[in-house]
Design a protein around this motif. Sequence first.
Motif, PDB file in Angstrom:
ATOM      1  N   CYS A 131       2.102  11.027  10.214  1.00 57.79           N
ATOM      2  CA  CYS A 131       2.018  10.540   8.730  1.00 57.79           C
ATOM      3  C   CYS A 131       0.542  10.921   8.394  1.00 57.79           C
ATOM      4  CB  CYS A 131       2.292   9.010   8.757  1.00 57.79           C
ATOM      5  SG  CYS A 131       1.512   7.901   9.959  1.00 57.79           S
ATOM      6  N   ALA A 134      -1.152  16.750   7.043  1.00 56.43           N
ATOM      7  CA  ALA A 134      -0.577  17.129   5.469  1.00 56.43           C
ATOM      8  C   ALA A 134       0.770  18.247   6.123  1.00 56.43           C
ATOM      9  CB  ALA A 134      -1.526  18.124   4.913  1.00 56.43           C
ATOM     10  N   HIS A 137       4.925  19.359   4.309  1.00 56.03           N
ATOM     11  CA  HIS A 137       5.765  18.319   3.551  1.00 56.03           C
ATOM     12  C   HIS A 137       5.061  17.131   3.531  1.00 56.03           C
ATOM     13  CE1 HIS A 137       8.687  21.349   2.232  1.00 56.03           C
ATOM     14  NE2 HIS A 137       8.732  21.582   3.442  1.00 56.03           N
ATOM     15  N   GLY A 138       3.973  16.566   4.159  1.00 51.74           N
ATOM     16  CA  GLY A 138       3.553  15.293   4.452  1.00 51.74           C
ATOM     17  C   GLY A 138       3.172  14.698   3.318  1.00 51.74           C
ATOM     18  N   HIS A 139       2.946  13.587   3.430  1.00 46.36           N
ATOM     19  CA  HIS A 139       2.214  12.638   2.378  1.00 46.36           C
ATOM     20  C   HIS A 139       0.848  12.121   2.566  1.00 46.36           C
ATOM     21  CE1 HIS A 139       5.986  12.139   0.397  1.00 46.36           C
ATOM     22  NE2 HIS A 139       6.608  11.688   1.455  1.00 46.36           N
ATOM     23  N   LYS A 269      -3.055   8.165   5.173  1.00 39.55           N
ATOM     24  CA  LYS A 269      -1.542   8.218   5.170  1.00 39.55           C
ATOM     25  C   LYS A 269      -0.794   8.552   4.044  1.00 39.55           C
ATOM     26  CE  LYS A 269      -0.102   4.844   8.689  1.00 39.55           C
ATOM     27  NZ  LYS A 269      -0.152   3.478   8.938  1.00 39.55           N
ATOM     28  N   LYS A 270      -1.494   8.330   2.849  1.00 35.97           N
ATOM     29  CA  LYS A 270      -0.954   8.583   1.621  1.00 35.97           C
ATOM     30  C   LYS A 270      -1.994   9.169   0.628  1.00 35.97           C
ATOM     31  CE  LYS A 270       2.887   5.464   1.013  1.00 35.97           C
ATOM     32  NZ  LYS A 270       2.724   3.998   2.067  1.00 35.97           N
ATOM     33  N   ARG A 271      -2.040  10.521   0.427  1.00 28.58           N
ATOM     34  CA  ARG A 271      -3.002  11.085  -0.330  1.00 28.58           C
ATOM     35  C   ARG A 271      -2.924  10.556  -1.563  1.00 28.58           C
ATOM     36  NH1 ARG A 271      -0.317  15.562   1.833  1.00 28.58           N
ATOM     37  NH2 ARG A 271       0.968  16.818   0.047  1.00 28.58           N
ATOM     38  N   THR A 272      -1.873  10.212  -2.206  1.00 33.63           N
ATOM     39  CA  THR A 272      -1.788   9.697  -3.561  1.00 33.63           C
ATOM     40  C   THR A 272      -2.752   8.333  -3.882  1.00 33.63           C
ATOM     41  OG1 THR A 272       0.055   8.517  -2.945  1.00 33.63           O
ATOM     42  CG2 THR A 272       0.422  10.840  -4.317  1.00 33.63           C
ATOM     43  N   GLY A 293       3.397  21.046  -5.471  1.00 36.40           N
ATOM     44  CA  GLY A 293       3.168  20.078  -4.247  1.00 36.40           C
ATOM     45  C   GLY A 293       2.237  20.543  -3.181  1.00 36.40           C
ATOM     46  N   THR A 296      -3.749  21.259  -3.102  1.00 40.14           N
ATOM     47  CA  THR A 296      -4.592  19.803  -3.218  1.00 40.14           C
ATOM     48  C   THR A 296      -5.907  20.372  -4.035  1.00 40.14           C
ATOM     49  OG1 THR A 296      -4.253  18.069  -1.857  1.00 40.14           O
ATOM     50  CG2 THR A 296      -6.142  19.080  -1.478  1.00 40.14           C
TER      51      THR A 296
END
Length: 432
Positions: A131, A134, A137-139, A269-272, A293, A296
């Motif tokens: 997790c 990247a 397709h990773g988040h 874990k969550k780049r957002t 997507g 970055t």
Amino acid sequence: MDAAEFRRRGKEMVDHVADYLEKIEERPVYPDVEPGYLRSLIPTEAPVEPDSYEDIMKDVERVIMPGITHWHSPNFFAYFPAASSYPAMLADMLCSAIGCIGFSWAASPACTELETVMLDWLGKMLQLPECFLAGTHGHGGGVIQGTASEATLVSLLAARCKAIRRVQLLDPKKSEAEILSKLVAYTSEQFCATLGTTPSCAFDHIADLGPLCNQENMWMHIDAAYAGSAFICPEFRPLLNGVEYADSFNFNPHKWMLINFDCSAMWVKKRTDIIGAFKMEPLYLKHENQESGLVTDYRHWQIPLGRRFRSLKMWFVFRMYGLQGLQAHIRKQVGLAKEFESLVRADKRFEICAPVVMGLVCFRLKGTNELNQSLLKKITKSREIHLVPCQLSGSFVLRLAICSRSTEFRHIQQAWQHITQLAFELLQEHHH
């Protein structure tokens, strides 16, 4: 300076650097200057007419070298290591030559994409949970920060932003100011969850802290600035167990992984979560691929806008050393620390003050804090080796960290002989 002169001077500079590093142990490791020494050695204003290159290089030796603490000397045992290797230096030259400012993908696609892939390579070397990677397709994903302090601040700001949004979802009437006044950050005396503290290389129990943070919906940031490099060795990887509970994780390849400063690796874990806290989109920074997507823009992951092409250093070092070469470097330095530990343990006048897990040994003369302060003063004044102290539960303790890539067993032996000689003199003085 034209290209022809640059070719000549560049070759000279490489020789100069190689000579400096090969003969570094001949220099006193610690400078013998007073604050303000430099101002009187150079003019009070910049030259109007150009100076010659020869004069500049003479002044490097006359003005600069007397005021240098030689971090890459095998007699330097202070702080923690500052990593350095020839492949990283060459990559830094290339980075300077390309000279791009990689704030967006469009500003130099290779600069962004190589960084994403290098942080995935490094994450896999550490066996980080999927997790944090990247991939395609990773988040999650990784980013290079300047220092661990920067990574800590970035994670703190991201955590704050996330908490504010969470509260606002539940109660849209609450203002940001009202929410901010009620937010709490939990730290230990070393700041956050730490693997390898600066004073003694101690390890927090992240496998116990993690579930608690997850339960309470708290952002958990783990800092392994120094020790993180060792987790590429299977025998040290269990110390990272519990990282799966973290929201962000950071360590400094520029400390112990042969990559010159600056290169602090951070994963989320969550780049957002990170992007949400820092996003800014003036028209001149927009580009047509930014909503895909796959792309970055790293300016959203950091405090500065601009950034250097630092992943080149990682790419050169990872390829020229290979995982085995990097592991060998870590194991050799841990071995040297263990050797020093056994020298200390064999002398009844001294005591070891913390477990020696990696490349750091905390020790002191049995006796008062004043005695150990006097010993350190003698060591520093001698300029043969360089150490710094720490405070451990009220005791003044000396730290010896294996720092230079060129440190060998003989340097450890010489350092110990030097310390014991000075301790002997000190105890004689006290006796009289």
